[in-house]
Scaffold this active site. Structure first.
Site, PDB file in Angstrom:
ATOM      1  N   ARG A  81       0.906  -1.067  -0.054  1.00  0.00           N
ATOM      2  CA  ARG A  81       0.002  -0.013   0.104  1.00  0.00           C
ATOM      3  C   ARG A  81       0.820   1.388  -0.170  1.00  0.00           C
ATOM      4  O   ARG A  81       0.603   2.121  -0.730  1.00  0.00           O
ATOM      5  CB  ARG A  81      -1.137   0.105   1.222  1.00  0.00           C
ATOM      6  CG  ARG A  81      -2.191  -0.692   1.120  1.00  0.00           C
ATOM      7  CD  ARG A  81      -2.631  -1.203   2.382  1.00  0.00           C
ATOM      8  NE  ARG A  81      -1.625  -2.413   2.578  1.00  0.00           N
ATOM      9  CZ  ARG A  81      -2.108  -3.575   2.150  1.00  0.00           C
ATOM     10  NH1 ARG A  81      -3.068  -4.036   1.759  1.00  0.00           N
ATOM     11  NH2 ARG A  81      -1.344  -4.663   2.607  1.00  0.00           N
ATOM     12  N   ARG A 132      11.755   3.445   2.791  1.00  0.00           N
ATOM     13  CA  ARG A 132      11.419   2.407   3.967  1.00  0.00           C
ATOM     14  C   ARG A 132      12.470   1.416   4.063  1.00  0.00           C
ATOM     15  O   ARG A 132      13.056   0.871   2.934  1.00  0.00           O
ATOM     16  CB  ARG A 132       9.942   1.382   3.712  1.00  0.00           C
ATOM     17  CG  ARG A 132       9.842   0.464   4.554  1.00  0.00           C
ATOM     18  CD  ARG A 132       8.571  -0.296   4.233  1.00  0.00           C
ATOM     19  NE  ARG A 132       7.548   0.486   4.475  1.00  0.00           N
ATOM     20  CZ  ARG A 132       6.271  -0.277   4.556  1.00  0.00           C
ATOM     21  NH1 ARG A 132       6.018  -1.219   4.112  1.00  0.00           N
ATOM     22  NH2 ARG A 132       5.167   0.657   4.848  1.00  0.00           N
TER      23      ARG A 132
HETATM   24  C1  NCD Z   1       2.083  -1.491   8.055  1.00  0.00           C
HETATM   25  C2  NCD Z   1       3.538  -1.159   7.960  1.00  0.00           C
HETATM   26  O1  NCD Z   1       4.305  -1.341   7.303  1.00  0.00           O
HETATM   27  O2  NCD Z   1       4.062  -0.670   9.228  1.00  0.00           O
HETATM   28  N1  NCD Z   1       1.490  -1.346   6.764  1.00  0.00           N
HETATM   29  C3  NCD Z   1       1.119  -0.393   5.947  1.00  0.00           C
HETATM   30  O3  NCD Z   1       2.043   0.324   5.566  1.00  0.00           O
HETATM   31  N2  NCD Z   1       0.066  -0.076   5.655  1.00  0.00           N
HETATM   32  C4  NCD Z   1       1.441  -2.366   8.938  1.00  0.00           C
HETATM   33  C5  NCD Z   1       1.932  -3.770   9.059  1.00  0.00           C
HETATM   34  O4  NCD Z   1       3.130  -4.104   8.299  1.00  0.00           O
HETATM   35  O5  NCD Z   1       1.572  -4.638   9.851  1.00  0.00           O
END
Ligand code: NCD
Length: 352
Positions: A81, A132
């Site tokens: 996402r 990330r």
């Molecule tokens: C989350 C994350 O990556 O921290 N997902 C996201 O970005 N929508 C939650 C998760 O991984 O549980």
């Protein structure tokens, strides 16, 4: 804020301080929710609502907002996402998206290149970088080196965190709070409940802190988790200092009947060093149709997704997803509107 988990505190927390937004987003890295005050959130949410309306009207003018700009997508940890919504957001604003060919597994990070040099490569080519990484504090380190680069070259890239390990996930918190505001016309006097892995979940760390930054009136925050997965103590202290009533409990039924917002989370398997510890804990809190049946009609059920055991089987999902209280797909869509608003603001100032 440093998290009180097992890892040592990253020294870039002191070497780099993210700038406060203070009404002006342009050119600022987005690393932590600490950068936002109430007024900044109101500006951003107004822009997100305006963008949502303009998309529904098929307004071609949106494509001019980031025309000629380039966003680099740098995901060293799994994402569906966050990555896709940022890419879609940039394209819908008329910008372009780049990444290392075939994903970061073929970038020089895998030859052993460090974060400092990798971010400087992206910083030479892009106007915005979404990163990330699984290491907590890595976004502070990246911003620190990007600022150094920006003093040396003509380009001026901004960094947006897409999550730093167990640390923060600021844009998820922005879209989560936007969704709460959208559905509940604000946050004052609500009872919000967060359930699951509150220790490792960066989404709940950021959302809890962002609510504290907003300084709402009369909010109760219920934190429901197994004893070993409690919200880090510094975040709980911060919430109390901001005037929120905080209830920490292992008993969901104690707080379910009073909850206006239920924020369900996944147990973060990848953050456990002991697999049997994960196995022992993973089914502690499962949102099943029978549980939702006991929740108030006014409650909204949120989840950042992805989901695993904590929402039962696919058959359970099929029932939960049809319940009007389950709004996680709407939450997911809001992610794109909020990220469009944010990209427009950091790249073009007050354009929307
Ligand atoms: C989350 C994350 O990556 O921290 N997902 C996201 O970005 N929508 C939650 C998760 O991984 O549980």
């Amino acid at each position: 804020m440093p998290h009180d988990g097992p890892k040592p505190v990253n020294h870039f927390y002191t070497a780099y301080t993210p700038p406060l937004i203070d009404g002006d987003f342009e050119g600022k890295h987005i690393i932590s929710v600490d950068q936002f005050a109430r007024h900044d959130l109101e500006i951003l949410f107004d822009a997100a609502r305006s963008i949502r309306r303009r998309i529904s009207q098929q307004d071609r003018g949106l494509k001019e907002i980031c025309a000629g700009k380039v966003m680099a997508s740098l995901f060293f940890e799994a994402s569906t996402r966050t990555d896709m919504s940022f890419q879609a957001a940039m394209r819908r604003l008329g910008g372009d998206v780049i990444s290392a060919s075939n994903g970061v597994q073929f970038s020089s990070m895998y030859k052993g290149e460090n974060i400092a040099d990798t971010i400087r490569a992206a910083g030479c080519y892009a106007d915005a970088i979404v990163m990330r990484h699984d290491q907590e504090g890595s976004t502070y380190e990246a911003a620190f080196y990007l600022d150094r680069l920006n003093r040396q070259i003509k380009n001026r890239a901004i960094l947006i965190s897409g999550g730093d390990g167990v640390g923060e996930h600021p844009t998820q918190a922005l879209l989560d709070l936007f969704t709460i505001f959208d559905r509940k016309q604000g946050i004052d006097h609500l009872t919000l409940t967060m359930v699951g892995d509150l220790k490792h979940g960066r989404t709940v760390h950021s959302l809890a802190k962002l609510i504290a930054c907003y300084r709402p009136a009369g909010v109760t925050l219920c934190l429901v988790s197994p004893e070993s997965l409690r919200m880090p103590a510094p975040i709980v202290a911060l919430l109390r200092a901001a005037g929120l009533s905080v209830i920490e409990t292992t008993d969901l039924m104690q707080v379910l009947p009073d909850s206006d917002v239920m924020y369900w989370t996944r147990v973060q398997e990848e953050r456990f060093s002991q697999p049997d510890e994960y196995e022992r804990i993973k089914d502690g809190f499962v949102m099943l149709p029978a549980v939702l049946a006991r929740a108030p009609a006014r409650m909204i059920l949120m989840h950042p997704l992805p989901r695993k055991h904590e929402m039962g089987t696919q058959a359970d999902h099929d029932i939960l997803d049809e319940d009007p209280r389950a709004i996680y797909f709407e939450q997911m869509e809001n992610g794109m509107f909020v990220r469009m608003a944010l990209l427009a603001k950091v790249l073009r100032g007050a354009y929307v």
